[in-house]
Design an enzyme around this catalytic site. Structure first.
Site, short mmCIF file in Angstrom:
data_model
loop_
_atom_site.label_atom_id
_atom_site.label_comp_id
_atom_site.label_asym_id
_atom_site.label_seq_id
_atom_site.Cartn_x
_atom_site.Cartn_y
_atom_site.Cartn_z
N LYS A 187 0.84 -1.20 0.00
CA LYS A 187 0.00 0.00 0.00
C LYS A 187 0.88 1.26 0.00
O LYS A 187 0.55 2.25 -0.66
CB LYS A 187 -0.91 -0.01 1.23
CG LYS A 187 -1.84 1.20 1.37
CD LYS A 187 -2.96 1.17 0.37
CE LYS A 187 -3.84 2.43 0.45
NZ LYS A 187 -4.54 2.58 1.72
N ASN A 229 -11.39 9.35 -8.36
CA ASN A 229 -11.16 9.81 -7.00
C ASN A 229 -10.00 10.79 -6.93
O ASN A 229 -9.04 10.70 -7.69
CB ASN A 229 -10.85 8.60 -6.09
CG ASN A 229 -10.81 8.98 -4.62
OD1 ASN A 229 -11.61 9.77 -4.17
ND2 ASN A 229 -9.87 8.41 -3.90
#
Length: 209
Positions: free
Chosen positions: A89, A156
């Site tokens: 991540k 986004n």
């Protein structure tokens, strides 16, 4: 994290981006667990809008937390070792967030603009060298994951861009900054991550003037 550690009761589970927050918790309290959230969220005032459906990855040591979140409707995955997922991540965030923050663009720019894509690829390649030196085996190819996330969250605005727009301090110290620091500790050069670290810190400084 620094501000709330003294208020923590029980065993903490940190749902945070980056490397550093969980480590600080463990250093201060002697215990703590990490979680990885891959949902894409856009915040405006007091409204949070889901822009990309992801999952929450938790270590098996906090199974009760996983059960509660699953019962509430969250997509949950439980793994034995959370560290490879935290680092995956971090790499994805390091490749997407600063580029979108600097360009003031949605995440889809990583796929739409060949220059932005080349920059993201360079960040990923550099970051892999650090992770390899740390002997961490990532759960999937970080470049494939970066491009997948960029597509899934293409509409986004990254959290880093949202922070810049809303005059908030970003997480760059715990993302690109963490990669740079770990690179220094392990003897891996990270000039691209360092450049993005400095550029975002410069943007942070300019918004307060």
């Amino acid at each position: 994290t620094e501000a709330v550690i003294s208020k923590i009761a029980g065993i903490p589970v940190a749902f945070q981006n980056g490397i550093g927050g969980l480590e600080l918790i463990k250093k201060r309290l002697g215990v703590g667990y990490g979680a990885v959230v891959t949902y894409g969220i856009t915040r405006s005032n007091n409204v949070a809008e889901v822009k990309g459906i992801g999952e929450i990855i938790l270590p098996s040591s906090v199974g009760e937390v996983a059960d509660v979140l699953k019962a509430g409707g969250a997509n949950i995955r439980v793994v034995d070792n959370i560290e490879p997922y935290r680092w995956l991540k971090v790499i994805v965030n390091a490749a997407i967030n600063p580029i979108t923050a600097i360009l003031r663009a949605r995440n889809g720019v990583i796929l739409e603009d060949p220059n932005a894509k080349a920059l993201a690829e360079a960040v990923v390649k550099e970051s892999i060298s650090v992770v390899n030196r740390l002997n961490i085996k990532l759960p999937s190819d970080p470049l494939d994951e970066t491009l997948r996330v960029a597509w899934a969250t293409r509409n986004n605005y990254s959290s880093m861009l949202q922070d810049i727009i809303n005059h908030r301090k970003t997480e760059v110290d715990y993302i690109n900054g963490a990669i740079v620091i770990k690179g220094r500790e392990t003897g891996v050069e990270t000039p691209i991550n360092y450049l993005f670290w400095l550029l975002i810190k410069a943007l942070e400084g300019s918004i307060y003037k």
